[in-house]
Every structure is written in C-alpha cells, then in structure tokens.
Design an enzyme around this catalytic site. Structure first.
Site, mmCIF file in Angstrom:
data_model
loop_
_atom_site.group_PDB
_atom_site.id
_atom_site.type_symbol
_atom_site.label_atom_id
_atom_site.label_comp_id
_atom_site.label_asym_id
_atom_site.label_seq_id
_atom_site.Cartn_x
_atom_site.Cartn_y
_atom_site.Cartn_z
ATOM 1 N N GLU A 165 6.354 54.750 -102.713
ATOM 2 C CA GLU A 165 7.299 55.941 -102.690
ATOM 3 C C GLU A 165 6.512 56.944 -102.101
ATOM 4 O O GLU A 165 7.046 57.748 -101.510
ATOM 5 C CB GLU A 165 7.860 55.943 -104.070
ATOM 6 N N ARG A 205 -1.396 41.296 -111.593
ATOM 7 C CA ARG A 205 -0.927 40.521 -112.535
ATOM 8 C C ARG A 205 -0.175 39.190 -112.018
ATOM 9 O O ARG A 205 0.133 38.247 -112.930
ATOM 10 C CB ARG A 205 0.235 41.450 -113.359
#
Ligand code: AMP
Length: 186
Positions: free
Chosen positions: A111, A74
């Site tokens: 994560e 993006r």
C-alpha cells in the site's frame, strides 16, 4: 446393525472454521492505525485445534503435491506442519536478504512502498507441484509475488491455501489463474 454414518466432511469443515474463528484475536490499530491485525497466537496455543487445521489442509492435498511452500513468517508455521503431515519437503519464501544461497527475487507493491520476496533457485525443480500456504490473504500482493517466484522456477502451483481471507480486499483477484482456498472468510 449399525446406524453410524460416515462423517459429513463439509459439516466438519464448517465446525472447524467456527472453532478457528473463535480462536483468532482481533488487535485493532496494529501494526498501524486503521489495521485490524488477525492474531493467530491463540490458535497456535491450542494444540488440538492447530492439529485439526493441519489435518484439514493435508487431507485435501494428500498425493497431489510434491512440495509445500510457506511465506515468511506466519506461513512457515502451518506450511511446515502441513509438509510434515504430507511427508513432502518444505520451501521457505523469505523477505529480501534472508536466504543465504542463490535466489529468484520478485519485487511487489505494498500500500505504501514496495517489498521483495526470495526463494532459493534450487528449492523447486521444473514441473514440481507446489502447495502455497499462508495465514492471511489480504490484498493478494504477497500471494501473487510468490506465485511469480514459483513460476520462475517452472513449478506448477496447485493451490494457495490460507486460514483466513479478508474478502473485502479482493486478494484472490491478484492470482486469477490459481485455485485459492480459505478456511475462513471475513
Ligand atoms: P497481502 O499481500 O496484502 O495479501 O498481505 C498478506 C500478508 O500480510 C500475509 O502474509 C499476512 O501474514 C499479512 N497480513 C495482511 N493483513 C493482515 C491482517 N489484517 N492481520 C494479520 N496479517 C495480515
């Protein structure tokens, strides 16, 4: 006699931020439970508003950057449009294995697990001033890895510009020595 005054740039920026905020769509539990995904496609569907975002970005950096780099995927959208507006080259920062020629590579932690970003070794020359553009700053891991890539190429990172900063994740702490600007903060 005219009473017309110059537009207040801070006022127009806050109006822009409000308009962009209204154009982003929250998608809960995407791509996994617990994540609220910030969907930019309604913003992209508004050509006038998208153009205002690009103009705002470009106006702040006109004459101050040699290259715009955008992060897959993006970051390519507003990054490439900003490069066009500034009439400077665009450099894609891509996920592992996508770029065909010799690359610099940086591994970084997510994560859960890790990821790799790459940039062509001939994309940036030493000393060139690079503006880095992405859509969202979350934990800052992606931005930090990209800044590291650019520094390996001996570039000067002028700023990291994002449309939206998720401030509760403290992403700007991951790039403490770089100017970080966000149109919106949530
Ligand atoms: P981070 O490395 O955690 O700062 O994540 C930044 C990258 O992940 C950006 O390239 C974003 O496109 C994407 N990202 C992270 N969180 C979100 C979110 N809540 N909504 C949309 N994109 C996100």
């Amino acid at each position: 006699m005219s009473f017309r005054s110059e537009p207040d740039p801070s006022l127009s920026r806050s109006t822009l931020a409000q308009d962009v905020s209204a154009a982003l769509r929250d998608v809960p539990d995407f791509p996994e439970p617990g994540i609220v995904f910030k969907d930019f496609t309604p913003l992209l569907a508004d050509a006038v508003l998208s153009g205002r975002v690009v103009d705002d970005l470009a106006d702040r950096h006109r004459g101050g950057v040699d290259i715009v780099a955008g992060i897959e995927a993006r970051g390519f959208v507003f990054g490439a449009a900003t490069a066009y507006a500034l009439a400077v080259p665009f450099v894609p920062i891509r996920k592992a294995g996508k770029l065909p020629s010799a690359t610099h590579r940086v591994d970084y932690d997510l994560e859960y697990g890790s990821a790799t970003l790459e940039m062509h070794t001939d994309a940036v020359k030493p000393g060139q001033r690079v503006l880095l553009v992405d859509d969202v700053l979350a934990t800052g891991g992606t931005a930090a890895a990209t800044v590291e890539l650019l520094r390996r190429a001996e570039a000067t990172v002028v700023a990291v510009e994002v449309i939206l900063e998720l401030a509760f994740l403290s992403g700007r702490d991951a790039v403490p020595d770089v100017v970080v600007r966000a149109l919106l903060t949530s």
